[in-house]
Design an enzyme around this catalytic site. Structure first.
Site, PDB file in Angstrom:
ATOM      1  N   HIS A  81     -52.612 -43.261  86.854  1.00  0.00           N
ATOM      2  CA  HIS A  81     -53.618 -44.041  88.001  1.00  0.00           C
ATOM      3  C   HIS A  81     -54.726 -45.090  87.692  1.00  0.00           C
ATOM      4  O   HIS A  81     -55.150 -45.579  88.428  1.00  0.00           O
ATOM      5  CB  HIS A  81     -54.521 -42.906  88.379  1.00  0.00           C
ATOM      6  CG  HIS A  81     -53.883 -41.630  88.979  1.00  0.00           C
ATOM      7  ND1 HIS A  81     -53.001 -41.870  90.112  1.00  0.00           N
ATOM      8  CD2 HIS A  81     -53.959 -40.364  88.844  1.00  0.00           C
ATOM      9  CE1 HIS A  81     -52.528 -40.564  90.564  1.00  0.00           C
ATOM     10  NE2 HIS A  81     -52.922 -39.713  89.687  1.00  0.00           N
ATOM     11  N   ASP A 115     -44.687 -36.400  88.274  1.00  0.00           N
ATOM     12  CA  ASP A 115     -46.024 -35.731  88.597  1.00  0.00           C
ATOM     13  C   ASP A 115     -46.088 -35.584  89.824  1.00  0.00           C
ATOM     14  O   ASP A 115     -45.755 -36.250  90.857  1.00  0.00           O
ATOM     15  CB  ASP A 115     -47.149 -36.965  87.838  1.00  0.00           C
ATOM     16  CG  ASP A 115     -48.469 -36.494  87.857  1.00  0.00           C
ATOM     17  OD1 ASP A 115     -48.787 -36.202  86.593  1.00  0.00           O
ATOM     18  OD2 ASP A 115     -49.301 -36.078  88.998  1.00  0.00           O
ATOM     19  N   HIS A 174     -48.717 -36.166  91.440  1.00  0.00           N
ATOM     20  CA  HIS A 174     -49.545 -37.220  92.288  1.00  0.00           C
ATOM     21  C   HIS A 174     -48.704 -38.253  92.429  1.00  0.00           C
ATOM     22  O   HIS A 174     -47.642 -38.705  91.472  1.00  0.00           O
ATOM     23  CB  HIS A 174     -50.673 -37.293  91.574  1.00  0.00           C
ATOM     24  CG  HIS A 174     -51.874 -36.115  91.431  1.00  0.00           C
ATOM     25  ND1 HIS A 174     -51.654 -35.217  90.523  1.00  0.00           N
ATOM     26  CD2 HIS A 174     -52.730 -35.720  92.409  1.00  0.00           C
ATOM     27  CE1 HIS A 174     -52.591 -34.171  90.932  1.00  0.00           C
ATOM     28  NE2 HIS A 174     -53.162 -34.682  92.103  1.00  0.00           N
ATOM     29  N   ASP A 231     -47.951 -31.085  86.428  1.00  0.00           N
ATOM     30  CA  ASP A 231     -48.795 -30.603  87.524  1.00  0.00           C
ATOM     31  C   ASP A 231     -47.697 -30.218  88.900  1.00  0.00           C
ATOM     32  O   ASP A 231     -48.125 -29.694  89.949  1.00  0.00           O
ATOM     33  CB  ASP A 231     -49.965 -31.232  88.132  1.00  0.00           C
ATOM     34  CG  ASP A 231     -49.771 -32.790  88.265  1.00  0.00           C
ATOM     35  OD1 ASP A 231     -48.472 -33.166  88.255  1.00  0.00           O
ATOM     36  OD2 ASP A 231     -50.692 -33.458  88.369  1.00  0.00           O
TER      37      ASP A 231
HETATM   38  O1  V1P Z   1     -59.575 -35.717  94.972  1.00  0.00           O
HETATM   39  C1  V1P Z   1     -60.023 -36.512  94.105  1.00  0.00           C
HETATM   40  C2  V1P Z   1     -61.135 -37.682  94.331  1.00  0.00           C
HETATM   41  C3  V1P Z   1     -62.411 -37.298  94.286  1.00  0.00           C
HETATM   42  N1  V1P Z   1     -62.681 -37.104  95.466  1.00  0.00           N
HETATM   43  C4  V1P Z   1     -63.575 -37.830  96.042  1.00  0.00           C
HETATM   44  C5  V1P Z   1     -61.341 -37.561  95.900  1.00  0.00           C
HETATM   45  N2  V1P Z   1     -59.599 -36.553  92.634  1.00  0.00           N
HETATM   46  C6  V1P Z   1     -58.594 -35.820  92.328  1.00  0.00           C
HETATM   47  C7  V1P Z   1     -58.181 -36.342  90.963  1.00  0.00           C
HETATM   48  C8  V1P Z   1     -56.849 -35.684  90.607  1.00  0.00           C
HETATM   49  C9  V1P Z   1     -56.100 -36.413  89.576  1.00  0.00           C
HETATM   50  C10 V1P Z   1     -54.447 -36.102  89.260  1.00  0.00           C
HETATM   51  C11 V1P Z   1     -54.351 -36.851  87.843  1.00  0.00           C
HETATM   52  C12 V1P Z   1     -52.823 -36.959  87.579  1.00  0.00           C
HETATM   53  O2  V1P Z   1     -52.021 -37.580  88.523  1.00  0.00           O
HETATM   54  C13 V1P Z   1     -52.516 -37.746  86.170  1.00  0.00           C
HETATM   55  C14 V1P Z   1     -53.147 -37.333  85.140  1.00  0.00           C
HETATM   56  O3  V1P Z   1     -52.230 -35.610  87.213  1.00  0.00           O
HETATM   57  C15 V1P Z   1     -59.563 -34.365  91.834  1.00  0.00           C
HETATM   58  C16 V1P Z   1     -59.043 -33.066  92.232  1.00  0.00           C
HETATM   59  C17 V1P Z   1     -58.191 -32.435  92.951  1.00  0.00           C
HETATM   60  N3  V1P Z   1     -58.222 -31.067  93.089  1.00  0.00           N
HETATM   61  O4  V1P Z   1     -57.177 -33.079  93.252  1.00  0.00           O
HETATM   62  N4  V1P Z   1     -60.671 -34.271  91.223  1.00  0.00           N
HETATM   63  C18 V1P Z   1     -61.139 -33.044  90.896  1.00  0.00           C
HETATM   64  N5  V1P Z   1     -60.390 -32.415  91.586  1.00  0.00           N
HETATM   65  C19 V1P Z   1     -62.273 -32.865  90.096  1.00  0.00           C
HETATM   66  C20 V1P Z   1     -62.617 -31.378  90.053  1.00  0.00           C
HETATM   67  C21 V1P Z   1     -64.051 -31.264  89.480  1.00  0.00           C
HETATM   68  C22 V1P Z   1     -64.645 -32.351  88.660  1.00  0.00           C
HETATM   69  C23 V1P Z   1     -63.762 -33.685  88.513  1.00  0.00           C
HETATM   70  C24 V1P Z   1     -62.903 -33.663  89.194  1.00  0.00           C
HETATM   71 ZN    ZN Z   2     -50.999 -35.351  88.674  1.00  0.00          ZN
HETATM   72 CA    CA Z   3     -45.463 -38.715  91.091  1.00  0.00          CA
END
Ligand code: V1P
Ligand code: ZN
Ligand code: CA
Length: 373
Positions: free
Chosen positions: A136, A171, A173, A259
């Site tokens: 990302h 992945d 995502h 994931d």
């Molecule tokens: O959903 C979001 C953003 C934050 N919101 C305002 C929208 N972010 C997700 C990020 C997921 C990243 C995935 C990375 C990868 O593709 C590659 C390494 O796997 C997110 C989520 C979720 N449930 O999707 N951030 C968090 N949860 C989060 C929770 C607590 C603290 C920090 C981040």
């Molecule tokens: Zn991911």
């Molecule tokens: Ca993917």
């Protein structure tokens, strides 16, 4: 199946970094994977190499000078000031300015660049960096737990020596940072399989196919919750086979984000370890130089299982692997069954239920047919 020369990149320091208040992405999973690979006696079957850490200057072959300089200086204490109160570089809560963020990124990026160089030199057929796959990260901004885009840096390194690179992303995502970096060129084809619809990062529809010279060279396979091994394979194989036929890449980079496995804390697919690893097996069979990278994966014990098994697939020894785990430092984590397996759950596969998978597959194949038209 003939032998492949496998280069495996690992820095013993990688497991010591923690992402501060974001407790999802744990670099420690790379050490747990390494220990399991070691317990299975795989280390003496491949070239185990400690990659040079990427310099700030090398990172600027993709990222802006200003962003790399920021990342090399930022500390948890100075983050607010240096990021203009979180309006630049580190926006939102996904990317905390954790202690050692630059060193961690230089290990991750150094591994993917070294893996690419090993492919370029012809010294390896398959090169692995489980600390990479941070798809990302943008030119001047961190995103979704990714700060430096090791994948883009690795692909740029490959492009110094080869004409065409295929990037595949399994992945859960969307691989948005890599897609965006190569959106206007036909020297890199990107193909991401991902959950689409009310899900981070929100991009990756099938209408997004690239622009200018790159038109047609970005392939997106948007999926719904609960995809199983058979359903995934029924779209992965024909789409990738078609890409190999029409694009004839000189090297393939496969982001093996874990994931997409069943039971992941953030993912929503239902793949077993074998379904996930089938992508590695399929590409190994094609006899094209291959870089394997990590990525997401939030149920740590399953990440370690999958990447360990995929290392065995790279070596071509998966059929000899004991499904009962050997004793290792983290043995207790793998109970109660202590097996090298990730089993599926009983969740519904929404892709098959409403026939959407068939439509998505057809549309992707049509896009690829038009390339040679
Ligand atoms: O959903 C979001 C953003 C934050 N919101 C305002 C929208 N972010 C997700 C990020 C997921 C990243 C995935 C990375 C990868 O593709 C590659 C390494 O796997 C997110 C989520 C979720 N449930 O999707 N951030 C968090 N949860 C989060 C929770 C607590 C603290 C920090 C981040
Ligand atoms: Zn991911
Ligand atoms: Ca993917």
């Amino acid at each position: 199946m003939s032998r492949r020369r496998v280069a495996y990149y690992y820095d013993p320091d990688v497991g010591a970094y923690t992402f501060g208040y974001n407790q999802y992405l744990k670099p420690h999973r790379v050490k747990i994977t390494h220990d399991l690979i070691s317990a299975y006696d795989m280390l003496d079957k491949m070239h185990v190499l400690k990659p040079a850490r990427s310099s700030a200057e090398t990172m600027t072959s993709f990222h802006t000078d200003e962003y790399v300089q920021f990342l090399s200086r930022v500390t948890p204490e100075t983050a607010a000031k240096l990021s203009f109160n979180g309006t630049r570089f580190l926006v939102g809560d996904d990317n905390p300015p954790f202690e050692g963020v630059f060193e961690f990124s230089s290990i991750s990026a150094g591994g993917s660049i070294a893996a690419a160089q090993r492919i370029n030199s012809g010294a390896a057929d398959i090169a692995i960096n489980w600390a990479g796959g941070l798809h990302h990260a943008k030119k001047a901004e961190a995103s979704g737990f990714c700060y430096i885009n090791d994948i883009v840096l690795g692909i740029l390194e490959l492009l110094r020596d080869v004409p065409r690179v295929l990037y595949i992303d399994i992945d859960c995502h969307h691989g948005d940072g890599v897609e965006e970096a190569f959106y206007t060129t036909d020297r890199v084809m990107t193909c991401s399989f991902h959950k689409y619809g009310s899900y981070f990062p929100g991009t990756g529809t099938q209408e997004d196919q690239g622009r200018g010279e790159g038109k047609g060279y970005a392939v997106n396979v948007p999926l719904k919750d609960g995809i199983t091994d058979d359903a995934f394979q029924s779209v992965f194989e024909p789409v990738i086979a078609k890409i190999l036929e029409v694009y004839r890449p000189s090297a393939v980079v496969l982001q093996c984000g874990a994931d997409s496995l069943a039971g992941d804390k953030l993912g929503c697919f239902n793949l077993t370890m074998h379904g996930h690893a089938h992508c590695v097996q399929f590409l190994r069979q094609q006899n094209v130089p291959l870089v394997l990278l990590g990525g997401g994966g939030y149920t740590v014990k399953n990440v370690a299982r999958a990447w360990t098994y995929e290392t065995a697939c790279a070596l071509g020894i998966e059929d000899t692997i004991d499904p009962l785990l050997p004793y290792n430092e983290y043995f207790d984590w793998f109970g109660p069954r202590f097996r090298l397996e990730v089993v599926s759950s009983n969740m519904d596969d929404l892709n098959v239920k409403d026939g959407s998978l068939e439509i998505v597959r057809q549309k992707a194949l049509e896009q690829l047919s038009e390339l040679n038209a």
